[in-house]
Design a protein around this motif. Structure first.
Motif, short mmCIF file in Angstrom:
data_model
loop_
_atom_site.label_atom_id
_atom_site.label_comp_id
_atom_site.label_asym_id
_atom_site.label_seq_id
_atom_site.Cartn_x
_atom_site.Cartn_y
_atom_site.Cartn_z
N VAL A 44 -3.39 9.40 1.70
CA VAL A 44 -3.30 9.26 3.15
C VAL A 44 -2.89 7.84 3.48
O VAL A 44 -3.54 6.88 3.07
N ASP A 45 -1.79 7.70 4.22
CA ASP A 45 -1.27 6.37 4.55
C ASP A 45 -1.56 6.06 6.01
O ASP A 45 -1.01 6.68 6.90
N GLU A 46 -2.44 5.08 6.23
CA GLU A 46 -2.82 4.68 7.59
C GLU A 46 -3.15 5.88 8.47
O GLU A 46 -2.45 6.16 9.44
N PRO A 47 -4.21 6.60 8.16
CA PRO A 47 -4.47 7.85 8.89
C PRO A 47 -4.95 7.64 10.31
O PRO A 47 -4.91 8.57 11.12
N TYR B 249 2.20 10.95 5.20
CA TYR B 249 3.07 9.78 5.18
C TYR B 249 2.84 8.91 6.41
O TYR B 249 2.52 9.39 7.49
N GLN B 250 3.05 7.61 6.19
CA GLN B 250 2.90 6.67 7.29
C GLN B 250 3.92 6.97 8.39
O GLN B 250 3.63 6.85 9.56
N ASP B 251 5.12 7.40 7.97
CA ASP B 251 6.14 7.73 8.98
C ASP B 251 6.18 9.24 9.25
O ASP B 251 7.18 9.77 9.72
N LYS C 46 0.83 -1.21 0.00
CA LYS C 46 0.00 0.00 0.00
C LYS C 46 0.86 1.26 0.00
O LYS C 46 0.67 2.17 -0.81
N THR C 47 1.82 1.29 0.93
CA THR C 47 2.68 2.48 1.02
C THR C 47 3.45 2.68 -0.28
O THR C 47 3.56 3.80 -0.79
N THR C 48 3.94 1.58 -0.85
CA THR C 48 4.68 1.68 -2.11
C THR C 48 3.80 2.29 -3.20
O THR C 48 4.24 3.16 -3.96
MG LIG Z 1 2.46 0.99 4.80
#
Ligand SMILES: [Mg+2]
Ligand SMILES: Nc1ncnc2c1ncn2[C@@H]1O[C@H](COP(=O)(O)OP(=O)(O)O)[C@@H](O)[C@H]1O
Lengths: 233, 295
Positions: A170-173, A94-96, A50-52
């Motif tokens: 939105v990554d893992e909000p 970003y997730q991070d 997903k993030t990729t």
């Molecule tokens: Mg991810």
């Protein structure tokens, strides 16, 4: 959703693969079309890619194969100013997080507006309004490095949408949020979507897409899974 | 409007973050400008002094006898065949006496007992006013000494030679300090900007991700170099000016320095030094960006 399907796609992926060195295949021949103004969920287990996928769409990573077009433009072939301009129209949470941990919340959020030279008073107003909506009004001048992860997550989201971009990724909000705050975040994203933004949300939190009327696609070890298959399986 | 606001704020942040090394750089730039400008100032003043000395610098060939017009013609040809000269003047015994008397002024009475022809006749040769012919004075005077009827050749030998060795040495020092100026400004500025950039890797990464253009990212650093150049060279020149005035005031008494007027750089020269320093420092700030800010 008929209206959206007829408008030209905002995000278009054609047989996109991504391989990280040495031989980690993160995405394999993903083809996908997301219409302008659509809200879209990408789901899947941790490590599914997903993030990729989001990183490829915002041109943070380059695909090993395939073509990605944003608003009709092949984003990975754009250079310099043109790529920068396109990136200004894509807001990413970003997730991070990627927060500047020695700066205040307000400064972090302002960055995405500053790069397109928005007026300082406009920036101030927008920042206050976003902090209000995300229940962070009292954190305006806090150093982000000292906030809790849930708070940092919302600051990241605020930065992503501050400049009113055409695309919001939105990554893992909701990874670090309680139910009430999750609802606030989703309300804000719905609001952005209603005012025209194309929103792509990557998540493994089924509470936010369970009852949705929007499209939901699952990634499984780098491949898109047909949702019908999913139901019957 | 908003562009400069953002750029200036970023510049402020950069300066605040690395003010220590910024100050060091500023000092180094000022010092290099001061050193270079000091030697250059001495050099230019020496050149003006040389010009002025050149005005009454001439070779005098004392002769046994006053030459006949025919011989004068011949001597004239011989001298000019050695080298181009500015002027050749024949001075008779009577003229020599008159001059000497004029020089004595009120004390001319001491001459009253002397015969009017006690001074030898001479030829005065004014060389071309350039360094080459001035450097050749020695060879020239040896040649003149061999002219028929020549008694003795006189010029400010030691003086002239020392003076021109000194100016030549100075020109080398000016070149060296100029090189020093170029190297220190470029490297010190490049070094501090490199520090700033390395200290803000995370931010620069993020800026690129949120769509900052190259101009947005680079302008603050270029401006930083520009400021270093402007402030550094201005400080350097100002301290030189203060030093210059102090020396003038301090040594205004002694005769030697009163012989002629020392002058500071013209506004054009000062302006050129500042502009060149700015260019050098901006160049210095551009270099690390090419390396560390690839987008
Ligand atoms: Mg991810
Ligand atoms: N920079 C990287 N280098 C190497 N492998 C990576 C990198 N980023 C992600 N991966 C790998 O790619 C796969 C997909 O990761 P990711 O896109 O982060 O999945 P998700 O966001 O769905 O958890 C995982 O196997 C992960 O280990």
């Amino acid at each position: 959703m008929n209206r959206q399907l007829h408008s030209p796609p905002m995000i278009e992926l054609i047989k996109v693969s991504k391989q990280y060195p040495p031989d980690v295949v993160a995405l394999k021949e993903v083809s996908l079309s997301i219409a302008t103004g659509e809200m879209f969920f990408v789901i899947g287990r941790s490590g599914a890619g997903k993030t990729t996928l989001l990183k490829l769409i915002c041109s943070m990573e380059t695909p090993s194969n395939g073509l990605i077009e944003i608003a009709g433009q092949p984003i990975h072939q754009l250079k310099g100013r043109h790529r920068a301009k396109l990136r200004q129209r894509i807001g990413v949470a970003y997730q991070d997080f990627k927060l500047l941990i020695d700066r205040t919340t307000a400064e972090n959020i302002a960055i995405s507006m500053e790069v397109s030279y928005k007026k300082p008073q406009l920036i101030r107003k927008r920042v206050r309004s976003l902090l209000e909506q995300l229940d962070l009004a009292d954190k305006h001048d806090s150093i982000t490095g000292e906030l809790s992860r849930g708070e940092q997550q919302r600051v990241t989201l605020a930065r992503a949408i501050a400049n009113s971009p055409a695309i919001i990724l939105v990554d893992e909000p909701t990874g670090n949020l309680d139910a009430a705050t999750t609802e606030r975040v989703m309300n804000l994203l719905h609001k952005c979507n209603k005012s025209g933004a194309t929103v792509v949300i990557a998540t493994h939190d089924d509470s936010i897409y369970r009852d949705t009327s929007h499209r939901v696609l699952e990634l499984r070890t780098g491949r898109l899974v047909n949702p019908v298959e999913e139901v019957s399986g | 409007m908003s562009f400069w606001f953002t750029v200036l704020r970023q510049l402020g942040r950069n300066l605040r973050q690395t003010w220590g090394s910024q100050l060091m750089t500023l000092l180094t730039v000022s010092l290099s400008v001061l050193i270079f400008a000091f030697f250059y100032l001495v050099y230019t003043n020496m050149l003006t002094l040389g010009d002025k000395l050149g005005d009454d610098l001439s070779l005098i060939v004392y002769l046994e006898e006053e030459p006949e017009p025919e011989l004068q013609e011949q001597l004239n040809r011989k001298i000019r065949s050695f080298d181009e000269v500015e002027e050749i003047r024949f001075v008779s015994r009577a003229e020599a006496y008159e001059r000497f008397a004029a020089q004595l002024g009120e004390n001319r009475d001491v001459l009253s007992d002397m015969p009017k022809d006690f001074l030898p006749p001479s030829i005065e040769i004014v060389p071309l006013k350039n360094l080459r012919s001035l450097n050749q004075m020695k060879v020239f005077s040896a040649y003149l000494a061999r002219l028929p009827g020549s008694l003795k050749v006189q010029y400010g030998q030691d003086w002239v030679e020392r003076f021109y060795y000194f100016t030549r040495l100075l020109s080398i020092i000016v070149l060296l300090s100029g090189t020093l100026l170029i190297l220190t400004t470029i490297f010190m500025v490049a070094y501090t900007i490199r520090l700033t950039i390395l200290g803000r890797q995370a931010e620069l990464e993020l800026l690129k991700l949120v769509g900052a253009t190259n101009n947005y990212i680079r302008t603050p650093y270029l401006l930083e170099g520009f400021l270093q150049g402007l402030l550094g060279s201005s400080f350097g020149l100002c301290s030189l000016f203060v030093l210059f005035n102090w020396i003038k005031l301090r040594f205004s008494g002694p005769v030697l320095l009163n012989l002629f007027e020392f002058s500071f750089f013209s506004p054009t020269v000062s302006g050129t030094i500042i502009v060149v320093s700015i260019l050098l420092c901006t160049l210095g700030s551009y270099a690390p960006m090419q390396k560390f800010l690839r987008i």
